[in-house]
Design a protein around this motif. Sequence first.
Motif, PDB file in Angstrom:
ATOM      1  N   LEU A  59      55.628  50.133  70.484  1.00 16.08           N
ATOM      2  CA  LEU A  59      56.574  49.218  70.635  1.00 16.08           C
ATOM      3  C   LEU A  59      56.384  48.476  71.933  1.00 16.08           C
ATOM      4  CD1 LEU A  59      59.482  48.292  70.139  1.00 16.08           C
ATOM      5  CD2 LEU A  59      60.385  50.108  71.605  1.00 16.08           C
ATOM      6  N   LEU A  60      56.183  47.151  71.379  1.00 15.19           N
ATOM      7  CA  LEU A  60      55.735  46.028  72.331  1.00 15.19           C
ATOM      8  C   LEU A  60      56.873  45.187  73.019  1.00 15.19           C
ATOM      9  CD1 LEU A  60      52.883  46.917  71.112  1.00 15.19           C
ATOM     10  CD2 LEU A  60      52.203  44.600  72.084  1.00 15.19           C
ATOM     11  N   TYR A  61      57.117  45.109  74.115  1.00 19.60           N
ATOM     12  CA  TYR A  61      57.940  44.019  74.587  1.00 19.60           C
ATOM     13  C   TYR A  61      57.682  43.872  76.014  1.00 19.60           C
ATOM     14  CZ  TYR A  61      61.357  47.595  76.065  1.00 19.60           C
ATOM     15  OH  TYR A  61      62.061  48.627  76.441  1.00 19.60           O
ATOM     16  N   ASP A  62      58.257  42.604  76.636  1.00 15.53           N
ATOM     17  CA  ASP A  62      57.777  42.417  78.035  1.00 15.53           C
ATOM     18  C   ASP A  62      56.435  42.648  78.366  1.00 15.53           C
ATOM     19  OD1 ASP A  62      60.359  41.534  78.369  1.00 15.53           O
ATOM     20  OD2 ASP A  62      61.080  43.443  79.195  1.00 15.53           O
ATOM     21  N   GLY A  63      55.597  42.360  77.490  1.00 15.39           N
ATOM     22  CA  GLY A  63      53.994  42.363  77.700  1.00 15.39           C
ATOM     23  C   GLY A  63      53.264  43.654  77.624  1.00 15.39           C
ATOM     24  N   ARG A  64      54.211  44.779  77.229  1.00 20.06           N
ATOM     25  CA  ARG A  64      53.579  46.008  77.626  1.00 20.06           C
ATOM     26  C   ARG A  64      54.077  47.049  76.364  1.00 20.06           C
ATOM     27  NH1 ARG A  64      52.348  47.711  82.869  1.00 20.06           N
ATOM     28  NH2 ARG A  64      52.434  45.873  84.577  1.00 20.06           N
ATOM     29  N   VAL A  65      53.221  48.181  76.225  1.00 23.35           N
ATOM     30  CA  VAL A  65      53.520  48.892  75.335  1.00 23.35           C
ATOM     31  C   VAL A  65      54.712  50.004  75.998  1.00 23.35           C
ATOM     32  CG1 VAL A  65      52.657  50.916  73.977  1.00 23.35           C
ATOM     33  CG2 VAL A  65      51.431  49.126  74.311  1.00 23.35           C
ATOM     34  N   GLN A  66      55.961  49.763  75.579  1.00 26.98           N
ATOM     35  CA  GLN A  66      56.793  50.411  76.203  1.00 26.98           C
ATOM     36  C   GLN A  66      57.326  51.757  75.641  1.00 26.98           C
ATOM     37  OE1 GLN A  66      58.168  49.262  78.974  1.00 26.98           O
ATOM     38  NE2 GLN A  66      57.942  47.054  78.567  1.00 26.98           N
ATOM     39  N   ALA A  67      56.580  51.930  74.580  1.00 25.33           N
ATOM     40  CA  ALA A  67      56.914  53.364  73.577  1.00 25.33           C
ATOM     41  C   ALA A  67      55.776  53.772  72.823  1.00 25.33           C
ATOM     42  CB  ALA A  67      58.267  53.593  73.191  1.00 25.33           C
ATOM     43  N   ALA A  68      55.123  54.688  72.849  1.00 22.90           N
ATOM     44  CA  ALA A  68      54.422  54.988  71.829  1.00 22.90           C
ATOM     45  C   ALA A  68      54.269  56.455  71.344  1.00 22.90           C
ATOM     46  CB  ALA A  68      52.736  54.930  72.433  1.00 22.90           C
ATOM     47  N   GLY A  69      53.920  56.676  70.002  1.00 19.25           N
ATOM     48  CA  GLY A  69      54.209  58.131  69.532  1.00 19.25           C
ATOM     49  C   GLY A  69      54.679  58.000  67.980  1.00 19.25           C
ATOM     50  N   PRO A  70      55.002  59.454  67.570  1.00 20.35           N
ATOM     51  CA  PRO A  70      55.281  59.161  66.210  1.00 20.35           C
ATOM     52  C   PRO A  70      56.629  58.353  65.967  1.00 20.35           C
ATOM     53  CG  PRO A  70      54.649  61.630  67.007  1.00 20.35           C
ATOM     54  CD  PRO A  70      54.870  60.670  68.127  1.00 20.35           C
ATOM     55  N   GLY A 115      67.989  54.803  69.301  1.00 14.41           N
ATOM     56  CA  GLY A 115      68.883  53.690  69.405  1.00 14.41           C
ATOM     57  C   GLY A 115      68.790  53.084  70.928  1.00 14.41           C
ATOM     58  N   ALA A 116      68.181  53.788  71.797  1.00 16.40           N
ATOM     59  CA  ALA A 116      68.073  53.256  73.200  1.00 16.40           C
ATOM     60  C   ALA A 116      66.941  52.169  73.091  1.00 16.40           C
ATOM     61  CB  ALA A 116      67.934  54.444  74.218  1.00 16.40           C
ATOM     62  N   THR A 117      65.962  52.754  72.763  1.00 21.30           N
ATOM     63  CA  THR A 117      64.631  51.836  72.557  1.00 21.30           C
ATOM     64  C   THR A 117      64.799  50.760  71.817  1.00 21.30           C
ATOM     65  OG1 THR A 117      63.544  53.005  70.592  1.00 21.30           O
ATOM     66  CG2 THR A 117      62.961  53.608  73.027  1.00 21.30           C
ATOM     67  N   VAL A 118      65.519  50.536  70.625  1.00 19.58           N
ATOM     68  CA  VAL A 118      65.494  49.499  69.576  1.00 19.58           C
ATOM     69  C   VAL A 118      66.510  48.553  70.507  1.00 19.58           C
ATOM     70  CG1 VAL A 118      66.715  48.845  67.721  1.00 19.58           C
ATOM     71  CG2 VAL A 118      65.281  50.631  67.692  1.00 19.58           C
ATOM     72  N   GLU A 119      67.750  48.950  71.205  1.00 16.14           N
ATOM     73  CA  GLU A 119      68.616  47.977  71.817  1.00 16.14           C
ATOM     74  C   GLU A 119      67.630  47.315  72.958  1.00 16.14           C
ATOM     75  OE1 GLU A 119      73.016  48.076  73.935  1.00 16.14           O
ATOM     76  OE2 GLU A 119      71.979  49.847  73.372  1.00 16.14           O
ATOM     77  N   ALA A 120      66.816  48.114  73.674  1.00 20.69           N
ATOM     78  CA  ALA A 120      66.061  47.628  74.892  1.00 20.69           C
ATOM     79  C   ALA A 120      65.258  46.481  74.426  1.00 20.69           C
ATOM     80  CB  ALA A 120      65.554  48.565  75.775  1.00 20.69           C
ATOM     81  N   ALA A 121      64.638  46.750  73.298  1.00 30.00           N
ATOM     82  CA  ALA A 121      63.565  45.783  73.047  1.00 30.00           C
ATOM     83  C   ALA A 121      63.897  44.581  72.371  1.00 30.00           C
ATOM     84  CB  ALA A 121      62.610  46.592  71.898  1.00 30.00           C
ATOM     85  N   PHE A 122      65.076  44.906  71.056  1.00 32.21           N
ATOM     86  CA  PHE A 122      65.605  43.808  70.391  1.00 32.21           C
ATOM     87  C   PHE A 122      66.948  43.065  70.837  1.00 32.21           C
ATOM     88  CE2 PHE A 122      62.816  46.223  67.711  1.00 32.21           C
ATOM     89  CZ  PHE A 122      61.972  45.424  67.243  1.00 32.21           C
ATOM     90  N   GLY A 123      67.583  43.950  71.953  1.00 35.61           N
ATOM     91  CA  GLY A 123      68.670  43.458  72.272  1.00 35.61           C
ATOM     92  C   GLY A 123      70.063  43.618  71.223  1.00 35.61           C
ATOM     93  N   ALA A 124      69.898  44.538  70.425  1.00 36.40           N
ATOM     94  CA  ALA A 124      70.669  44.851  69.420  1.00 36.40           C
ATOM     95  C   ALA A 124      71.090  46.369  69.396  1.00 36.40           C
ATOM     96  CB  ALA A 124      70.258  44.358  67.817  1.00 36.40           C
TER      97      ALA A 124
END
Length: 432
Positions: free
Chosen positions: A212-223, A230-239
Amino acid sequence: MTPAIDVDGVSVSLGGVTVLDAVSTSVDEGQFVGLVGPNGTGKTTLLRTINGALAPDRGAVHVAGEDVAALGSRATSQLVATVPQSTAIAFEFPVRHVVAMGRTPHIGRFGTRTTADREAVDAAMERAAIANLADRPVTEVSGGERQRVFLARALAQDTPVLLLDEPTSDLDVNHQVRTLDIVSELVAEGRTVVAAIHDLDLAARYCDELRLLYDGRVQAAGPPASVLTGATVEAAFGARATVTDHPVTGSVSVTAFVDDPDAADGRVHVVGGGGAATPLLHRLDAAGFECSVGAVSADDPDAETARAIDADLVTVPPYAPVDDEARGGVVDRLRRADAVVVADVTVAPGNRPVLDAVRGADAPVVVVDGRPIDERNFAGAAGRRLDARLRTRGRVVDDDPAAVVAAVRRVVGRGTTDTDPDSRTAETDPRP
């Protein structure tokens, strides 16, 4: 074991803007890794850095142990093939000619194509299901067909690493699935694949791992299940998003919602079962309502959805009827609710205690899908009477989630709840 792809502290700036900022990640041989994240967050840039089209400002990329920056174009093209996002082409080359371009890194200095080259081109076109287009000008095929032409070109290149930038963007649903099926077959044969994929459900269904890329970095990696929350999608996509297991594929499924500018306050209790409440719960949650659910079986799809949206949940063991404890939990939540929604559930002896309790709620929203009661009633005459009383007492709406939300807004906005002195409650309702 040396990873197939190793990205070590890579930073890339374009036009004075930092696109990748000290990105580090690796991909093992024979893995299918998806790059996900909002548009403009560096997915394409990372792919172009891996295939050597962009030199990083800092850091290094190794493919099969080789430093890509130190390799020439021909050597890199023998290791990495790329299917670009843009498949625009200005010249009227026949499709076969475009696919044959994939063999260029393997052709000797005198430019002679061998039988093996021709066989590789034929096999690639067959696999990409474009053999029937071989003699047509590439400028005259559809966008989706052209996407498969470029996939075939990459297959003909026959490299250990395959990069794809939005490979399903111009494809209809069946060809999206077919394309990713082909990619999965390549991975099963030992190929390493990295693909930028905008459809989160497809990425979760097909990829072994995600980045998962946003803000220029890999913010999450794995399966996928660990990356798409819900938390990572909201942080990345603002939704806001709810994440559940897809009922057919078993993979992670993401439902994202843009914040409702008319978000409501209020608590809604939803009576569900058999998955009937799931679409309603998603919409009520997105509209800003605090939800409680039950009583439902602990393994019911509605229970899974309730957990995904962090709703207050009353459950019973699988295949067990609603007992006194569960009924008491429902009554408690009915008292605290500003509105009650009864999904279009089956009426059966096991859930009658819940439906009986709801009869005391003030103006429940009763959802119907037009089926005759006898198609969903397994409680005989008592079930038919119960259904009729609920419909008489409540606000009947069809099973469109938007209509249900609108009805709930009206109930909540009216300001009357089952805790009002003039309202009957489930516990004190005297009717049999």
